[in-house]
Design an enzyme around this catalytic site. Structure first.
Site, PDB file in Angstrom:
ATOM      1  N   GLU A  51      36.165  38.483  41.761  1.00  0.00           N
ATOM      2  CA  GLU A  51      36.219  37.209  41.020  1.00  0.00           C
ATOM      3  C   GLU A  51      37.662  37.042  40.575  1.00  0.00           C
ATOM      4  OE1 GLU A  51      33.987  35.030  40.832  1.00  0.00           O
ATOM      5  OE2 GLU A  51      32.038  36.010  41.071  1.00  0.00           O
ATOM      6  N   CYS A  84      39.259  31.695  33.850  1.00  0.00           N
ATOM      7  CA  CYS A  84      39.446  31.580  35.309  1.00  0.00           C
ATOM      8  C   CYS A  84      39.025  30.199  35.794  1.00  0.00           C
ATOM      9  CB  CYS A  84      38.652  32.665  36.021  1.00  0.00           C
ATOM     10  SG  CYS A  84      36.919  32.684  35.561  1.00  0.00           S
ATOM     11  N   GLY A 131      43.579  41.555  42.983  1.00  0.00           N
ATOM     12  CA  GLY A 131      42.393  41.513  43.858  1.00  0.00           C
ATOM     13  C   GLY A 131      42.730  41.915  45.293  1.00  0.00           C
TER      14      GLY A 131
END
Ligand code: NAD
Length: 466
Positions: A239, A273, A222
């Site tokens: 996310e 997650c 990310g």
């Protein structure tokens, strides 16, 4: 791959293995290149030229058509998903995921963001509208590949964009097939899929034809995605990983919460997650908590996902398998005790048993890092405010949970926990009408609901003289 509505082959292919039996090749996935990426972006850009002018009704119908594709082809897609991902067909597995795809697509079809009159006065008439961004580049992980693909694609096209998606190289086959099926009911080029390795993801985020990036994956990747987006100030939704803490209030009967705690942490064999990844319990309640969890887990079969009896499957890939082994071994070396589990399968597969670890605390890797496997550290506290500080003490901020029967106390703690969502007496319960996203290093922006849809648009103001 599907580009511009047509099936496109690659020059090379990689084998996708079944994690429940790594001697079985599930299929071969194309290794897309920069050339395919260019073609996919060009096809999406062309589709966007007309889709941006499509009526609201057309957009709703397209999203509903996607929901129907997921429902009508659920059996085929669920089997492919189980064989490449490992999760069971039943329980909270592949059929559940396909149900989620249809549910999210259908609900997202019903969303809209109406224009707002911000001022209508003698001075001016100001209207705020929302316009699509263009070509959405979507990058997905291997844990819930189809549902996450739907989370990216459907709000994208609902808001008037076109999409290029790149699934994880570990689980590309089900996404490639789902999007091939979608293309039977969508305008050509509206949703394109290219598969390939991590480098193709980097090329996608760097591509000058991408107008919005939606990325679901690890924090490390990310950060790279955000850096790449910075070169052209491309809007991003990130996310990322979580290391969700749960706090059980002192003096509770843990058996009341055993089911919620168990599935909150072990859903998808912990490869979620927003799963519960560290549990804080009062030191006086440790034994009863361990006993409740171990006795609940005794009735939960883990096995080949194609076996209808299985409720939990293997870890998805060798990298993840080795990581979970490494974290548990590190915890053992730090004085941790595996009250159940703790030894990996000898293969040829990636099964790791449900494992509860006691005797370790914050500062040990299994507590501080995201394990992403069926291993839950149960750590003790003596003072609940100290437990809150420890829960908040890491770089993560996806979800957290508090468990107890005292509503005032659970509300007090929920207000103090630093995360995008705080669950009370449950964990990992997401819904398409509830915004979801992380704070701190767990992400940027939200998905779902009107706020998630808005992330696929920019605000455009029409400001007229009175
Ligand atoms: P990952 O970051 O390794 O890979 C995710 C995707 O990114 C893959 O498609 C990969 O090919 C691609 N990629 C890799 N390097 C890239 C780069 N430099 N630029 C662009 N794309 C690149 O993650 P993973 O191991 O597949 O997934 C597990 C992680 O995802 C966990 O940390 C988990 O918590 C997180 N996750 C988060 C959510 C959420 O909603 N917050 C949901 C699911 C998974």
């Amino acid at each position: 791959m599907t580009i511009g509505g047509a099936t496109v082959a690659a020059d090379t292919y990689i084998e996708v293995l079944n994690p429940a039996n790594t001697k079985e090749v599930v299929g071969e996935a194309p290794v897309g290149t920069a050339k395919h990426l260019d073609q996919a972006v060009a096809a999406a850009s062309q589709a966007f030229d007309s889709w941006r002018h499509s009526s609201d009704d057309d957009r709703v119908s397209a999203c509903q058509a996607i929901a129907k594709v997921c429902t009508d082809n659920a059996d085929e897609l669920a089997v492919l998903l189980t064989r490449e991902q490992g999760k069971p067909l039943g329980g909270l597995g592949s059929r559940f995921e396909l149900g989620g795809c249809a549910g999210w697509a259908g609900y997202t079809a019903s969303l809209s963001i109406p224009d707002k009159v911000l001022e209508d006065s003698d001075a001016r008439h100001v209207v705020q509208t929302r316009v699509p961004l263009g070509v959405v580049g979507s990058i997905t992980p291997w844990n819930w590949p189809l549902m996450i693909a739907i989370w990216h694609i459907v709000p994208g096209i609902r808001a008037g964009n076109a999409v290029v998606i790149k699934p994880s190289p570990f689980t590309p086959l089900s996404t490639l097939r789902m999007i091939e099926l979608m293309n039977e009911v969508l305008p050509a080029g509206l949703v394109n899929v290219i598969s390939g390795g991590d480098e193709l993801g980097a090329e996608l985020t760097d591509h000058s034809g991408i107008d919005k990036i939606v990325f679901t994956g690890s924090i490390a990747t990310g950060k790279k995605v955000m850096a790449s987006a910075a070169t052209r100030i491309t809007p991003v939704t990130l996310e990322l990983g979580g290391n969700d803490a749960g706090i059980l209030l002192p003096g509770e009967d843990p058996s009341k919460f055993a089911e919620g705690l168990f599935f909150g942490s072990m859903i998808n064999s912990g490869q979620t997650c927003g799963a519960l990844k560290r549990l804080y319990v009062h030191e006086d309640d440790l034994d009863a908590t361990v006993e409740a969890l171990v006795s609940f887990s005794a009735n939960i079969p883990m096995g080949d996902g194609m076996d209808e009896n299985s409720l939990l499957g293997p870890l998805q890939n060798e990298r993840q398998f080795k990581r979970v082994i490494e974290l548990v071994e590190d915890a053992k070396a730090a004085g941790g005790l595996c009250v159940t589990g703790g030894e990996p399968s000898n293969g040829p597969n990636y099964f790791y048993p449900v494992t509860f670890v006691t005797g370790i605390s914050d500062g040990v890797r299994l507590v501080d890092e995201e394990q992403f496997g069926p291993v839950l550290p149960i750590v003790t506290y003596t003072d609940i405010d100290d437990a809150i500080d420890r829960a908040n003490g890491l770089e993560f901020g996806l979800d957290a949970s508090v468990w107890g029967s005292d509503d005032a106390e659970t509300a007090r703690i929920a207000a103090q926990l630093e995360s995008g969502t705080v669950f009370v007496n449950k964990h990992a319960d997401i819904a398409p009408n509830v915004p979801f996203g992380g704070i701190k290093c767990s992400g940027l922006g939200v998905e779902f609901a009107e706020e998630g849809l808005a992330a696929y648009t920019s605000i455009k103001i029409i400001n007229k003289a009175a």
